[in-house]
Write a protein that holds these residues in place. Structure first.
Motif, PDB file in Angstrom:
ATOM      1  N   ARG A  64       6.187 -12.735 -12.398  1.00  0.00           N
ATOM      2  CA  ARG A  64       6.185 -12.744 -11.022  1.00  0.00           C
ATOM      3  C   ARG A  64       5.941 -11.422 -10.520  1.00  0.00           C
ATOM      4  O   ARG A  64       5.482 -10.964  -9.524  1.00  0.00           O
ATOM      5  N   ALA A  65       6.805 -10.512 -11.224  1.00  0.00           N
ATOM      6  CA  ALA A  65       6.686  -8.960 -10.869  1.00  0.00           C
ATOM      7  C   ALA A  65       5.105  -8.307 -10.707  1.00  0.00           C
ATOM      8  O   ALA A  65       4.599  -7.751 -10.030  1.00  0.00           O
ATOM      9  N   ALA A  66       4.141  -8.964 -11.840  1.00  0.00           N
ATOM     10  CA  ALA A  66       2.759  -8.640 -12.056  1.00  0.00           C
ATOM     11  C   ALA A  66       2.078  -9.174 -10.485  1.00  0.00           C
ATOM     12  O   ALA A  66       1.293  -8.587  -9.873  1.00  0.00           O
ATOM     13  N   PHE A  67       2.653 -10.408 -10.207  1.00  0.00           N
ATOM     14  CA  PHE A  67       1.739 -10.921  -8.860  1.00  0.00           C
ATOM     15  C   PHE A  67       2.400  -9.825  -7.598  1.00  0.00           C
ATOM     16  O   PHE A  67       1.599  -9.712  -6.944  1.00  0.00           O
ATOM     17  N   ASP A  68       3.644  -9.712  -7.649  1.00  0.00           N
ATOM     18  CA  ASP A  68       3.997  -8.902  -6.532  1.00  0.00           C
ATOM     19  C   ASP A  68       3.472  -7.780  -6.467  1.00  0.00           C
ATOM     20  O   ASP A  68       2.988  -7.146  -5.486  1.00  0.00           O
ATOM     21  N   ALA A  69       2.918  -7.146  -7.815  1.00  0.00           N
ATOM     22  CA  ALA A  69       2.288  -5.720  -7.893  1.00  0.00           C
ATOM     23  C   ALA A  69       0.970  -5.920  -7.305  1.00  0.00           C
ATOM     24  O   ALA A  69       0.385  -5.317  -6.455  1.00  0.00           O
ATOM     25  N   HIS A  70       0.338  -7.292  -7.660  1.00  0.00           N
ATOM     26  CA  HIS A  70      -1.215  -7.278  -7.114  1.00  0.00           C
ATOM     27  C   HIS A  70      -1.369  -7.683  -5.583  1.00  0.00           C
ATOM     28  O   HIS A  70      -2.134  -7.055  -4.995  1.00  0.00           O
ATOM     29  N   GLU A  71      -0.114  -8.062  -4.881  1.00  0.00           N
ATOM     30  CA  GLU A  71      -0.072  -8.296  -3.487  1.00  0.00           C
ATOM     31  C   GLU A  71       0.099  -6.869  -2.882  1.00  0.00           C
ATOM     32  O   GLU A  71      -0.593  -6.667  -1.680  1.00  0.00           O
ATOM     33  N   THR A  72       0.455  -5.745  -3.609  1.00  0.00           N
ATOM     34  CA  THR A  72       0.596  -4.475  -2.937  1.00  0.00           C
ATOM     35  C   THR A  72      -0.610  -3.430  -3.192  1.00  0.00           C
ATOM     36  O   THR A  72      -0.629  -2.498  -2.664  1.00  0.00           O
ATOM     37  N   GLN A  73      -1.568  -4.001  -4.012  1.00  0.00           N
ATOM     38  CA  GLN A  73      -2.737  -3.127  -4.130  1.00  0.00           C
ATOM     39  C   GLN A  73      -3.795  -3.298  -2.867  1.00  0.00           C
ATOM     40  O   GLN A  73      -3.732  -4.180  -2.296  1.00  0.00           O
ATOM     41  N   PRO A  74      -4.279  -1.641  -2.613  1.00  0.00           N
ATOM     42  CA  PRO A  74      -5.272  -1.787  -1.475  1.00  0.00           C
ATOM     43  C   PRO A  74      -6.293  -2.827  -1.384  1.00  0.00           C
ATOM     44  O   PRO A  74      -6.477  -3.389  -0.382  1.00  0.00           O
ATOM     45  N   HIS A  75      -6.734  -3.152  -2.511  1.00  0.00           N
ATOM     46  CA  HIS A  75      -8.006  -4.330  -2.565  1.00  0.00           C
ATOM     47  C   HIS A  75      -7.389  -5.334  -1.960  1.00  0.00           C
ATOM     48  O   HIS A  75      -8.256  -6.038  -1.383  1.00  0.00           O
ATOM     49  N   THR A  76      -6.360  -5.694  -2.768  1.00  0.00           N
ATOM     50  CA  THR A  76      -5.945  -7.169  -2.152  1.00  0.00           C
ATOM     51  C   THR A  76      -5.346  -7.084  -0.695  1.00  0.00           C
ATOM     52  O   THR A  76      -5.624  -8.064   0.113  1.00  0.00           O
ATOM     53  N   LYS A  77      -5.027  -6.256  -0.488  1.00  0.00           N
ATOM     54  CA  LYS A  77      -4.528  -6.045   1.248  1.00  0.00           C
ATOM     55  C   LYS A  77      -5.693  -5.972   2.050  1.00  0.00           C
ATOM     56  O   LYS A  77      -5.648  -6.838   3.007  1.00  0.00           O
ATOM     57  N   TYR A  78      -7.002  -5.391   1.495  1.00  0.00           N
ATOM     58  CA  TYR A  78      -8.045  -5.462   2.317  1.00  0.00           C
ATOM     59  C   TYR A  78      -8.442  -6.758   2.358  1.00  0.00           C
ATOM     60  O   TYR A  78      -9.019  -7.368   3.531  1.00  0.00           O
ATOM     61  N   PHE A  79      -8.509  -7.564   1.069  1.00  0.00           N
ATOM     62  CA  PHE A  79      -8.946  -8.938   1.151  1.00  0.00           C
ATOM     63  C   PHE A  79      -7.951  -9.997   2.241  1.00  0.00           C
ATOM     64  O   PHE A  79      -8.724 -10.747   2.869  1.00  0.00           O
ATOM     65  N   LEU A  80      -6.673  -9.769   1.942  1.00  0.00           N
ATOM     66  CA  LEU A  80      -5.840 -10.571   2.812  1.00  0.00           C
ATOM     67  C   LEU A  80      -6.111 -10.278   4.114  1.00  0.00           C
ATOM     68  O   LEU A  80      -6.091 -11.234   5.281  1.00  0.00           O
ATOM     69  N   ALA A  81      -6.520  -9.004   4.569  1.00  0.00           N
ATOM     70  CA  ALA A  81      -6.839  -8.543   6.040  1.00  0.00           C
ATOM     71  C   ALA A  81      -8.151  -9.057   6.694  1.00  0.00           C
ATOM     72  O   ALA A  81      -8.009  -9.647   7.752  1.00  0.00           O
ATOM     73  N   GLU A  82      -8.979  -9.088   5.706  1.00  0.00           N
ATOM     74  CA  GLU A  82     -10.435  -9.677   6.101  1.00  0.00           C
ATOM     75  C   GLU A  82     -10.814 -11.027   5.900  1.00  0.00           C
ATOM     76  O   GLU A  82     -11.663 -11.523   6.593  1.00  0.00           O
ATOM     77  N   ARG A  83     -10.202 -11.866   5.170  1.00  0.00           N
ATOM     78  CA  ARG A  83     -10.782 -13.238   4.737  1.00  0.00           C
ATOM     79  C   ARG A  83     -10.622 -14.102   5.795  1.00  0.00           C
ATOM     80  O   ARG A  83     -11.265 -15.116   6.038  1.00  0.00           O
TER      81      ARG A  83
END
Length: 106
Positions: A64-83
């Motif tokens: 779960r910690a690896a998933f949480d780290a994934h969610e904080t990455q700039p590329h993931t945040k950009y994906f979540l904002a744009e999708r």
């Protein structure tokens, strides 16, 4: 089997133009995942047969910690904002592993 944390996400796109743009967004996001996320074990986008406007993501993380780290990455945040501009719908299923086979890096 208590190791690992996974999810399946089903995205339905508005139309073919949205699907193409979404696929480009996914490709850019995947570059960041490959370069910066050692705890992301599997991150694959699928198109189900006969459903050209659907994308299914299969994601497996070390924990779960690896998933949480994934969610904080700039590329993931950009994906979540744009999708959202491309989507007609989203379904998320979180998965708890109970049995299976996991590949071990050589």
């Amino acid at each position: 089997m208590t190791e690992g944390f996974g999810l399946v996400v089903r995205f339905t796109l508005h139309d073919e133009e949205a699907a193409s743009a979404f696929d480009e967004l996914c490709a850019r996001t995947l570059e960041g995942i490959k370069a910066n996320e050692p705890g992301t074990l599997t991150y694959v986008t699928h198109t189900p047969e006969g459903e050209p406007l659907v994308r299914v993501f299969y994601e497996l993380y070390a924990d779960r910690a690896a998933f949480d780290a994934h969610e904080t990455q700039p590329h993931t945040k950009y994906f979540l904002a744009e999708r959202g501009q491309y989507l007609a719908g989203t379904e998320v299923t979180f998965l708890d592993a109970i049995a299976g086979k996991v590949a071990v890096p050589q």
